[in-house]
Design an enzyme around this catalytic site. Structure first.
Site, PDB file in Angstrom:
ATOM      1  N   ASN A   1      10.565 -53.493  33.455  1.00 19.08           N
ATOM      2  CA  ASN A   1      11.101 -53.424  34.819  1.00 19.08           C
ATOM      3  C   ASN A   1      11.980 -52.176  34.907  1.00 19.08           C
ATOM      4  OD1 ASN A   1      12.321 -53.757  37.270  1.00 19.08           O
ATOM      5  ND2 ASN A   1      13.517 -55.573  36.694  1.00 19.08           N
ATOM      6  N   TRP A   2      11.436 -51.154  35.557  1.00 22.46           N
ATOM      7  CA  TRP A   2      12.168 -49.880  35.602  1.00 22.46           C
ATOM      8  C   TRP A   2      13.309 -49.892  36.609  1.00 22.46           C
ATOM      9  CZ3 TRP A   2       7.484 -45.918  35.606  1.00 22.46           C
ATOM     10  CH2 TRP A   2       6.863 -45.963  34.351  1.00 22.46           C
ATOM     11  N   LYS A   3      13.362 -50.906  37.470  1.00 26.45           N
ATOM     12  CA  LYS A   3      14.387 -50.964  38.521  1.00 26.45           C
ATOM     13  C   LYS A   3      14.366 -49.646  39.318  1.00 26.45           C
ATOM     14  CE  LYS A   3      16.735 -54.312  35.706  1.00 26.45           C
ATOM     15  NZ  LYS A   3      17.961 -54.986  35.315  1.00 26.45           N
TER      16      LYS A   3
ATOM     17  N   HIS B   1      13.631 -61.322  41.486  1.00 24.07           N
ATOM     18  CA  HIS B   1      14.548 -60.823  40.454  1.00 24.07           C
ATOM     19  C   HIS B   1      15.987 -61.124  40.882  1.00 24.07           C
ATOM     20  CE1 HIS B   1      16.848 -58.134  37.911  1.00 24.07           C
ATOM     21  NE2 HIS B   1      15.804 -58.163  37.088  1.00 24.07           N
TER      22      HIS B   1
ATOM     23  N   GLU C   1      18.586 -59.441  40.803  1.00 22.20           N
ATOM     24  CA  GLU C   1      19.243 -58.376  41.584  1.00 22.20           C
ATOM     25  C   GLU C   1      18.824 -58.449  43.045  1.00 22.20           C
ATOM     26  OE1 GLU C   1      18.128 -55.139  38.993  1.00 22.20           O
ATOM     27  OE2 GLU C   1      19.477 -55.963  37.472  1.00 22.20           O
TER      28      GLU C   1
ATOM     29  N   GLU D   1      15.306 -65.358  33.096  1.00 25.41           N
ATOM     30  CA  GLU D   1      16.282 -64.291  32.892  1.00 25.41           C
ATOM     31  C   GLU D   1      17.680 -64.826  33.185  1.00 25.41           C
ATOM     32  OE1 GLU D   1      14.305 -60.176  33.153  1.00 25.41           O
ATOM     33  OE2 GLU D   1      14.977 -60.711  35.161  1.00 25.41           O
TER      34      GLU D   1
ATOM     35  N   GLY E   1      21.325 -56.702  31.474  1.00 23.66           N
ATOM     36  CA  GLY E   1      22.055 -55.438  31.455  1.00 23.66           C
ATOM     37  C   GLY E   1      23.422 -55.515  30.796  1.00 23.66           C
TER      38      GLY E   1
ATOM     39  N   SER F   1      18.538 -58.120  28.329  1.00 28.18           N
ATOM     40  CA  SER F   1      19.000 -57.334  27.176  1.00 28.18           C
ATOM     41  C   SER F   1      18.041 -57.383  25.986  1.00 28.18           C
ATOM     42  CB  SER F   1      20.417 -57.761  26.753  1.00 28.18           C
ATOM     43  OG  SER F   1      21.336 -57.474  27.782  1.00 28.18           O
TER      44      SER F   1
ATOM     45  N   GLY G   1      14.273 -54.562  30.802  1.00 29.88           N
ATOM     46  CA  GLY G   1      14.856 -53.585  31.721  1.00 29.88           C
ATOM     47  C   GLY G   1      15.180 -52.292  30.993  1.00 29.88           C
ATOM     48  N   GLY G   2      16.441 -52.138  30.605  1.00 32.29           N
ATOM     49  CA  GLY G   2      16.927 -50.880  30.021  1.00 32.29           C
ATOM     50  C   GLY G   2      16.062 -50.335  28.896  1.00 32.29           C
TER      51      GLY G   2
HETATM   52  P1  PGA Z   1      17.757 -55.676  30.880  1.00 37.26           P
HETATM   53  O1  PGA Z   1      17.109 -56.115  32.286  1.00 37.26           O
HETATM   54  O2  PGA Z   1      16.672 -55.743  29.846  1.00 37.26           O
HETATM   55  O3  PGA Z   1      18.277 -54.286  31.093  1.00 37.26           O
HETATM   56  O4  PGA Z   1      18.861 -56.673  30.593  1.00 37.26           O
HETATM   57  C1  PGA Z   1      16.150 -57.125  32.352  1.00 37.26           C
HETATM   58  C2  PGA Z   1      15.762 -57.388  33.791  1.00 37.26           C
HETATM   59  O5  PGA Z   1      16.629 -57.302  34.666  1.00 37.26           O
HETATM   60  O6  PGA Z   1      14.587 -57.693  34.085  1.00 37.26           O
END
Ligand code: PGA
Length: 257
Positions: free
Chosen positions: A16-18, A102, A104, A174, A180, A219, A240-241
């Site tokens: 997930n590149w956001k 998601h 967010e 999640e 994050g 994470s 994500g990251g």
């Molecule tokens: P993260 O994000 O791996 O940076 O914690 C995961 C996500 O939000 O899908």
């Protein structure tokens, strides 16, 4: 080490590149990633670029095993919904599916379970694979409300999916406190929550619950993935990251397949 998801399910590692990567950066990422994951064929690989980079990423990944997912979708086919993108618009780009719900989107942009109850079947009807995200906050976990929250989200968000299609939905567990933050759920926490999610799907269809892939997200790194992905109910990860760099993302893919 290689791991395998239970009951014949093919694991999925999705990045997930956001709100990261321009078109040029997305193309460069795919060029760098493809040789790094060429040897792995027992895991599905997905990337979720922002809307402008979707088509260029589909083109760059064409003929490879990398699937492309959007990060959000409106449930209606068209209409007066400024700033939104519909299922046929995504399908036309050649994407495989889309993340929906998601945390967010839920926390920062007012995404509701009521809307998700329409988005998940709308994605399936359009021929797109939904990756539905669910998870509890830190306060909910501390007050013992994790199962109540997961039950509410799963029951409401999947309410309009016909039982016989539940196996086509990908669910990403999640925990919000792990996104994050560098705080990964322990294998016990992840396994317990994911087994609970699968049991909720089994309440609608035992057979389909064996097909539904349930991912862990929060994470996940090249270091933390092996222990998590070895757990019996975990069918991959939403990353994500650590998905922004082709080498670290490939390490996670290769640890899975
Ligand atoms: P993260 O994000 O791996 O940076 O914690 C995961 C996500 O939000 O899908």
């Amino acid at each position: 080490m290689s791991t395998s998801a239970g009951a014949g399910r093919t694991p999925l590692i999705a990045g997930n590149w956001k709100m990261h990567k321009t078109i040029a950066e997305a193309k460069g990422f795919i060029e760098a990633l493809l040789p790094l994951v060429a040897a792995t064929d027992r895991v599905d690989v997905g990337v979720c670029p922002p809307f402008p980079a979707l088509k260029p990423t589909v083109d760059a990944a064409r003929g490879s095993r990398v699937q492309v997912f959007a990060q959000n979708m409106h449930q209606e086919e068209h209409g007066a919904f400024t700033g939104e993108v519909s299922p046929p618009m995504l399908l036309e780009l050649g994407v495989h599916g889309t993340i929906v719900g998601h945390s967010e989107r839920r926390e920062l942009f007012g995404e509701t379970d009521r809307a998700l109850a329409q988005k998940v079947p709308a994605a399936l009807d359009a021929g797109l694979t939904p990756i539905l995200c669910v998870g509890e906050t830190e306060e909910e976990r501390e007050s013992g409300d994790t199962e109540r929250k997961l039950r509410h989200q799963i029951q409401e968000d999947l309410a309009r999916v016909p039982a016989e299609r539940l196996g086509e939905v990908v669910i990403a567990y999640e925990p919000i406190w792990a996104i994050g933050t560098g705080l990964v759920a322990t294998p016990e926490q992840a396994q317990e929550a994911i087994a609970f999610i699968r049991a909720l799907v089994a309440d609608r269809s035992r057979e389909q619950a064996e097909r539904t892939r349930v991912l862990y997200g929060g994470s996940v790194t090249a270091e933390s993935c092996q222990e998590l992905l070895a757990l019996p109910d975990i069918d991959g990860a939403l990353v994500g990251g650590a998905s922004l760099d082709p080498e670290s993302f490939a390490t996670i893919v290769n640890a899975t397949g």
